[in-house]
Design an enzyme around this catalytic site. Structure first.
Site, PDB file in Angstrom:
ATOM      1  N   LYS A  53       0.843  -1.205   0.000  1.00  0.00           N
ATOM      2  CA  LYS A  53       0.000   0.000   0.000  1.00  0.00           C
ATOM      3  C   LYS A  53       0.874   1.249   0.000  1.00  0.00           C
ATOM      4  O   LYS A  53       0.594   2.213  -0.717  1.00  0.00           O
ATOM      5  CB  LYS A  53      -0.948  -0.011   1.212  1.00  0.00           C
ATOM      6  CG  LYS A  53      -2.089  -0.993   1.019  1.00  0.00           C
ATOM      7  CD  LYS A  53      -2.886  -1.264   2.285  1.00  0.00           C
ATOM      8  CE  LYS A  53      -3.889  -2.390   2.012  1.00  0.00           C
ATOM      9  NZ  LYS A  53      -4.575  -2.875   3.218  1.00  0.00           N
ATOM     10  N   GLN A  97      -4.774  -1.503   9.477  1.00  0.00           N
ATOM     11  CA  GLN A  97      -4.645  -2.839   8.890  1.00  0.00           C
ATOM     12  C   GLN A  97      -5.151  -3.897   9.875  1.00  0.00           C
ATOM     13  O   GLN A  97      -4.680  -3.968  11.008  1.00  0.00           O
ATOM     14  CB  GLN A  97      -3.168  -3.097   8.539  1.00  0.00           C
ATOM     15  CG  GLN A  97      -2.918  -4.379   7.801  1.00  0.00           C
ATOM     16  CD  GLN A  97      -3.505  -4.373   6.387  1.00  0.00           C
ATOM     17  OE1 GLN A  97      -3.371  -3.403   5.645  1.00  0.00           O
ATOM     18  NE2 GLN A  97      -4.166  -5.445   6.024  1.00  0.00           N
ATOM     19  N   ASP A 120     -11.456   2.632   3.867  1.00  0.00           N
ATOM     20  CA  ASP A 120     -11.816   1.214   3.785  1.00  0.00           C
ATOM     21  C   ASP A 120     -13.335   1.040   3.729  1.00  0.00           C
ATOM     22  O   ASP A 120     -13.830  -0.062   3.501  1.00  0.00           O
ATOM     23  CB  ASP A 120     -11.299   0.480   5.032  1.00  0.00           C
ATOM     24  CG  ASP A 120     -10.176  -0.483   4.690  1.00  0.00           C
ATOM     25  OD1 ASP A 120      -9.958  -0.715   3.491  1.00  0.00           O
ATOM     26  OD2 ASP A 120      -9.545  -1.005   5.619  1.00  0.00           O
TER      27      ASP A 120
END
Ligand code: NAP
Length: 298
Positions: A53, A97, A120
């Site tokens: 990422k 994460q 997200d």
């Protein structure tokens, strides 16, 4: 006739180029989108995802802020960091994460992130906006699947869509997106009866279970578009000590019946990071009251 293989890798590369182009335009105007990624602990798979990422974010010309916290970080300390990122005008997207260590709670962590920075799309606010037709930030993998479907099929109105899987991360937002496109949507799960029969009515079949090759060729309606989200890592048959990734769909069988199908790997997977970048750009445009680039949102 064998199905068209949907090249998610090439499509994702195009999205990333488009994002990079938009970022350079914004940067010239004095605004650089920024993504903050928080990793608690040192889960090896998460380490790999976070470094991918970071690399993709920098390649797109965005600012990447990595925050690696020790596994024993308390909730209070994690929330102090999230609060700081929420308040930081240089940070437009925040991603924690998952999985986090067991003493931390994923729901509470997501809830702490400002919904306008929740790239997200996991927060209750964004799930609610998606369900009620608002401008949500949409979970990256379903957004990527929608982009692939639109690219392949154009208008999705009236198509029968079956989504196997009902997770908050994928199945539910995917179903909401397809409903928004005026598909007739069925969401199947582990308690669904006659799953092969349910799947056989799908013009669009999306499998997100995590069971290798569960969806057989004769579950696929002739000409259907099949999106395989599932990922299972199995020992490589020819290379001892190595592994390979298998999807939820028995690819060799299904491609004989489907009209188009995503492979694993190289189908849905690459779209996830591309959509994370797209969401960060969208969040940045919204934060600054700028026009959102076309084709990068739901
Ligand atoms: P999840 O939370 O474990 O959900 C799996 C879903 O599959 C559940 O809704 C479950 O039903 C359903 N299911 C389990 N067994 C089934 C069966 N025999 N028949 C029908 N449905 C069944 O997983 P997830 O997070 O949604 O992810 C699903 C898969 O997609 C995983 O392989 C994951 O690695 C992959 N994935 C890939 C990406 C990517 O490519 N970037 C991103 C996200 C996910 P119940 O609800 O009834 O238990």
């Amino acid at each position: 006739m064998s199905a068209t293989i949907i090249d998610g890798k090439a499509f994702a590369a195009r999205i990333r180029e488009q994002v990079a182009h938009e970022v350079s335009r914004l940067t010239a105007e004095g605004v650089t989108p920024g993504l903050a990624v928080v990793l608690v602990g040192a889960d090896p798979a998460s380490e790999v995802y976070v470094s991918h990422k970071h690399k993709a974010t920098v390649e797109a010309g965005m600012n990447s802020f990595e925050h690696r916290l020790p596994a024993e970080t308390s909730e209070a300390d994690l929330f102090t960091l999230i609060d700081r990122l929420n308040a930081d005008p240089e940070v437009h997207g925040i991603l924690c994460q998952f999985p986090v260590p067991a003493h931390l709670d994923e729901r509470r962590t997501v809830a702490r992130i400002d919904p306008s920075k929740d790239v997200d799309g996991l927060s209750v606010t964004n799930a609610g906006l998606l369900a009620t037709g608002g401008d949500a930030l949409v979970s990256c993998t379903p957004l990527g699947c929608l982009m692939l479907l639109r690219d392949r099929l154009g208008d999705l109105t009236g198509r029968e869509a079956v989504v196997i899987g009902r997770s908050n991360l994928f199945g539910k937002p995917m179903a909401q997106l397809l409903l928004r496109e005026s598909c007739t949507v069925t969401v199947a799960h582990s308690r669904t009866k006659n799953l092969p029969e349910v799947c056989r009515r799908a013009d669009i079949l999306v499998a997100a279970v995590g069971r290798a090759e569960m969806v057989k060729g004769d579950w696929v309606k002739p000409g259907a578009t099949v999106i395989d989200v599932g990922i299972t890592r199995v020992p490589h048959p020819d290379k001892p000590g190595k592994t390979r990734l298998i999807g939820d769909v028995a690819f060799a069988e299904a491609r004989e019946t489907a009209g188009a199908i995503t492979p694993v790997p190289g189908g849905v997977g690459p779209m996830t990071i591309a959509c994370l970048l797209a969401n960060t750009l969208t969040a940045c445009c919204r934060a600054h009251g700028l026009a959102e680039p076309e084709g990068l949102t739901a």
